[in-house]
Motif scaffolding. Structure first.
Motif, PDB file in Angstrom:
ATOM      1  N   MET A   1       0.851  -1.159  -0.091  1.00 29.53           N
ATOM      2  CA  MET A   1      -0.101  -0.098   0.023  1.00 29.53           C
ATOM      3  C   MET A   1       0.795   1.203  -0.007  1.00 29.53           C
ATOM      4  O   MET A   1       0.316   2.249  -0.626  1.00 29.53           O
ATOM      5  CB  MET A   1      -0.947   0.046   1.424  1.00 29.53           C
ATOM      6  N   VAL A   2       1.929   1.225   0.764  1.00 27.82           N
ATOM      7  CA  VAL A   2       2.839   2.450   0.856  1.00 27.82           C
ATOM      8  C   VAL A   2       3.581   2.815  -0.490  1.00 27.82           C
ATOM      9  O   VAL A   2       3.669   3.775  -0.789  1.00 27.82           O
ATOM     10  CB  VAL A   2       3.900   2.092   1.918  1.00 27.82           C
ATOM     11  N   MET A   3       3.836   1.479  -0.978  1.00 31.90           N
ATOM     12  CA  MET A   3       4.613   1.441  -2.438  1.00 31.90           C
ATOM     13  C   MET A   3       3.736   2.359  -3.458  1.00 31.90           C
ATOM     14  O   MET A   3       4.079   2.957  -4.180  1.00 31.90           O
ATOM     15  CB  MET A   3       4.807   0.168  -2.831  1.00 31.90           C
ATOM     16  N   ARG A   4       2.236   2.057  -3.395  1.00 35.21           N
ATOM     17  CA  ARG A   4       1.351   2.636  -4.345  1.00 35.21           C
ATOM     18  C   ARG A   4       1.374   4.017  -4.309  1.00 35.21           C
ATOM     19  O   ARG A   4       1.039   4.769  -5.094  1.00 35.21           O
ATOM     20  CB  ARG A   4       0.096   1.925  -4.231  1.00 35.21           C
ATOM     21  N   ILE A   5       1.204   4.659  -2.952  1.00 40.47           N
ATOM     22  CA  ILE A   5       1.142   5.902  -2.440  1.00 40.47           C
ATOM     23  C   ILE A   5       2.421   6.482  -3.007  1.00 40.47           C
ATOM     24  O   ILE A   5       2.279   7.538  -3.634  1.00 40.47           O
ATOM     25  CB  ILE A   5       0.640   6.142  -0.976  1.00 40.47           C
ATOM     26  N   ALA A   6       3.546   6.012  -2.593  1.00 41.29           N
ATOM     27  CA  ALA A   6       4.802   6.544  -3.298  1.00 41.29           C
ATOM     28  C   ALA A   6       5.089   6.622  -4.659  1.00 41.29           C
ATOM     29  O   ALA A   6       5.156   7.845  -5.406  1.00 41.29           O
ATOM     30  CB  ALA A   6       5.935   5.593  -2.729  1.00 41.29           C
ATOM     31  N   ALA A   7       4.254   5.474  -5.415  1.00 42.53           N
ATOM     32  CA  ALA A   7       4.538   5.676  -6.920  1.00 42.53           C
ATOM     33  C   ALA A   7       3.229   6.824  -7.524  1.00 42.53           C
ATOM     34  O   ALA A   7       3.855   7.506  -8.235  1.00 42.53           O
ATOM     35  CB  ALA A   7       4.043   4.327  -7.418  1.00 42.53           C
ATOM     36  N   GLY A   8       2.295   6.863  -6.701  1.00 43.00           N
ATOM     37  CA  GLY A   8       1.229   8.195  -7.290  1.00 43.00           C
ATOM     38  C   GLY A   8       1.902   9.035  -6.820  1.00 43.00           C
ATOM     39  O   GLY A   8       1.746  10.240  -7.937  1.00 43.00           O
ATOM     40  N   PHE A   9       2.616   9.592  -5.699  1.00 42.87           N
ATOM     41  CA  PHE A   9       3.155  10.753  -5.405  1.00 42.87           C
ATOM     42  C   PHE A   9       4.341  10.949  -6.522  1.00 42.87           C
ATOM     43  O   PHE A   9       4.471  12.291  -6.830  1.00 42.87           O
ATOM     44  CB  PHE A   9       3.708  10.754  -4.008  1.00 42.87           C
TER      45      PHE A   9
END
Length: 195
Positions: A1-9
């Motif tokens: 989940m953290v990886m998806r947020i980081a990729a989106g950012f």
């Protein structure tokens, strides 16, 4: 989940760095005071108000004038090769032998009444074998010999060379000396009055 947020950012940061979010596309900006930008502004105003648009489009200088070779068009042998590949937009001019006679035509076979492409190319390429006409990069005699060995004779190799883009390009490295003749093909044999 953290990886998806980081990729989106990171994706959002990348887009904002490009200026896309701010509408800063240089192709649609009227920021300069160049003659062409002034013309575009006047044209847009005329189009939206129904007025007469400017009749003269300014050109940024220096303008590159066509060279004498570009005005003259492609060499005859390039036209012949392009027609062989099927990419001719218009028919080539009628060709004659140096004596003024029409090029010889085949009297029998499936293409009776036509001039073989190798005859046309032999007359169009009026230079001697070994004369550098095209600058080739990266070709070698060893590569050319290896490719030429895959053909039954020089005539078939020359037709394959023309079909692959020759003499303008040499994708298989068949013409390292840049003369437009490959695998020992000699145009003199095809420069004949009758077939």
């Amino acid at each position: 989940m953290v990886m998806r947020i980081a990729a989106g950012f990171l994706a959002l940061a990348g887009l904002s760095a490009c200026g896309i979010q701010g509408g800063q596309n240089p192709n649609y900006r009227y920021g300069s005071d160049s003659p062409y930008d002034n013309y575009r502004q006047a044209r847009e105003v005329a189009l939206t108000t129904g007025n007469e648009p400017p009749r003269r489009v300014p050109v940024a200088l220096p303008v590159e004038a066509p060279t004498a070779a570009e005005i003259a068009g492609p060499r005859l042998m390039q036209t012949v090769a392009r027609q062989y590949r099927g990419g001719a937009a218009r028919p080539a001019p009628v060709q004659t032998t140096p004596s003024g006679a029409p090029l010889p035509v085949v009297q029998s076979g499936p293409y009776a009444g036509s001039t073989p492409v190798l005859v046309r190319y032999a007359y169009a390429a009026d230079h001697a074998p070994g004369t550098v006409v095209w600058q080739r990069a990266g070709g070698s005699a060893a590569t050319a010999a290896r490719v030429c060995a895959s053909y039954a004779d020089a005539d078939r190799a020359q037709m394959a060379f023309l079909a692959a883009g020759g003499p303008d390009v040499d994708p298989r490295g068949m013409d390292p000396d840049g003369d437009g003749f490959v695998c020992g093909w000699d145009p003199a044999r095809w420069r004949v009055e009758t077939l």
